[in-house]
Design a protein around this motif. Structure first.
Motif, short mmCIF file in Angstrom:
data_model
loop_
_atom_site.label_atom_id
_atom_site.label_comp_id
_atom_site.label_asym_id
_atom_site.label_seq_id
_atom_site.Cartn_x
_atom_site.Cartn_y
_atom_site.Cartn_z
N MET A 165 -11.57 -6.41 -5.82
CA MET A 165 -10.29 -5.72 -5.88
C MET A 165 -10.03 -4.95 -4.58
N ARG A 166 -11.07 -4.27 -4.11
CA ARG A 166 -10.90 -3.48 -2.89
C ARG A 166 -10.58 -4.37 -1.69
N SER A 167 -11.29 -5.48 -1.58
CA SER A 167 -11.05 -6.37 -0.44
C SER A 167 -9.66 -7.02 -0.53
N ARG A 168 -9.21 -7.33 -1.75
CA ARG A 168 -7.88 -7.92 -1.91
C ARG A 168 -6.78 -6.95 -1.48
N LEU A 169 -6.92 -5.70 -1.89
CA LEU A 169 -5.92 -4.71 -1.53
C LEU A 169 -5.95 -4.43 -0.03
N GLU A 170 -7.15 -4.34 0.53
CA GLU A 170 -7.26 -4.06 1.96
C GLU A 170 -6.73 -5.22 2.80
N ALA A 171 -6.78 -6.43 2.25
CA ALA A 171 -6.23 -7.59 2.96
C ALA A 171 -4.71 -7.47 3.11
N THR A 172 -4.07 -6.70 2.24
CA THR A 172 -2.62 -6.48 2.35
C THR A 172 -2.29 -5.32 3.29
N GLY A 173 -3.32 -4.63 3.78
CA GLY A 173 -3.10 -3.47 4.64
C GLY A 173 -3.13 -2.15 3.90
N TYR A 174 -3.46 -2.19 2.61
CA TYR A 174 -3.52 -0.97 1.80
C TYR A 174 -4.98 -0.59 1.62
N LEU A 175 -5.40 0.53 2.21
CA LEU A 175 -6.80 0.96 2.16
C LEU A 175 -7.01 1.86 0.94
N VAL A 176 -8.04 1.56 0.16
CA VAL A 176 -8.29 2.30 -1.08
C VAL A 176 -9.71 2.83 -1.08
N ASP A 177 -9.90 3.91 -1.85
CA ASP A 177 -11.26 4.40 -2.06
C ASP A 177 -11.83 3.71 -3.31
N GLU A 178 -13.09 3.96 -3.59
CA GLU A 178 -13.76 3.26 -4.68
C GLU A 178 -13.14 3.60 -6.04
N GLY A 179 -12.76 4.87 -6.24
CA GLY A 179 -12.19 5.28 -7.51
C GLY A 179 -10.90 4.54 -7.83
#
Length: 288
Positions: free
Chosen positions: A1-15
């Protein structure tokens, strides 16, 4: 999930990544709360892009009701149909009534559209602006992911949409709605994460300018402002300086462009009293 979101340019934390993963697995809405401009709305766009699903947005406001959010009937088209039937000599009242409430005259608003579209991402933006009655109505829809249209019957989502609710906390949302959601508080990011967001979202901006703008915004948030700047304002400020041809910032240019990041006169006046040169010098000397 984290890698998919970051691939769109949206950086997320683990929570947040965990909350989004569970939202998909458990079919639970994600309730995002925090100050304006910290990335709550952008999360829904990132999820839609990450999974190739359409984003359906319901913008809440004071006085919004079920017909604006769920469905309505296309009255002008119904009236035209009646006139056409009258001209054709149709006099069967039961037939006409049945035809008037056909699906072709149904105007699907965001909630109904999200139930009928698989897959989809439903963004219920600024739920705190709606009133208690609408909140209760929304609770019922999101609990069962179905609605009943008296003239047509029950519409149920075969695959529940991914739902993101946002709140700027202008008022407290009822616990009954929160209990049915996965909750995540959006705080202002630290320097390193905010810089990474600026670099990812604005690759054209020079590395030094991105670092300086991030440092200035972090310093502004430390002040007692009416409206501390969010990540959205950081991006706006960096983009404004880049549009002026700057590859790095100075105190004079920072003051001249404060309107990109601060939206209240009191905040602007307070910011003008800061020593921007010292802040920039500290960052330039590696004072992270």
């Amino acid at each position: 999930m984290r890698s998919r979101l970051e691939a769109t340019g949206y950086l997320v934390d683990e929570g947040l990544a965990v909350a989004c993963f569970l939202a998909l697995r458990l079919h639970r809405p994600v309730f995002c709360e925090g100050d304006a401009g910290v990335g709550k709305t952008a999360l829904a766009s990132a999820l839609a892009e990450a999974f190739g699903a359409p984003l359906i947005r319901l913008q809440c406001h004071e006085g919004i009701d079920a017909s604006q959010a769920l469905y309505d009937w296309d009255f002008p088209r119904q009236l035209l149909h009646l006139r056409a039937a009258e001209a054709a000599g149709v006099t069967d009242a039961d037939r006409l009534e049945h035809e008037l409430y056909d699906r072709r005259f149904l105007l699907a608003r965001p909630l109904l559209k999200a139930l009928q579209t698989q897959p989809s991402v439903l963004l219920v933006d600024e739920i705190d602006r709606a009133d208690d009655e609408f909140e209760a109505f929304l609770l019922e829809v999101l609990s069962e992911f179905q609605v009943t249209i008296p003239e047509l019957g029950t519409v149920r989502a075969e695959v529940p949409p991914v739902v993101v609710l946002t709140s700027n906390r202008t008022r407290e949302v009822h616990d009954a709605l929160k209990r049915r959601c996965l909750y995540h508080w959006f705080d202002h990011p630290g320097f390193a994460r905010e810089l990474a967001i600026v670099r990812r979202r604005l690759p054209r901006v020079s590395a030094r300018l991105a670092e300086q703008v991030t440092a200035l915004v972090q310093a502004l948030r430390a002040e007692d402002l009416l409206k501390p700047p969010g990540v959205a304002e950081t991006l706006d400020w960096a983009a404004a300086l880049d549009a002026l041809g700057a590859t790095e910032a100075d105190a004079e240019l920072a003051v001249a462009t404060l309107g990109s990041v601060l939206k209240y006169r009191e905040d602007t006046d307070r910011a003008r009293g800061l020593d921007f040169a010292a802040i920039l010098a500290g960052r330039g000397a590696g004072g992270a």
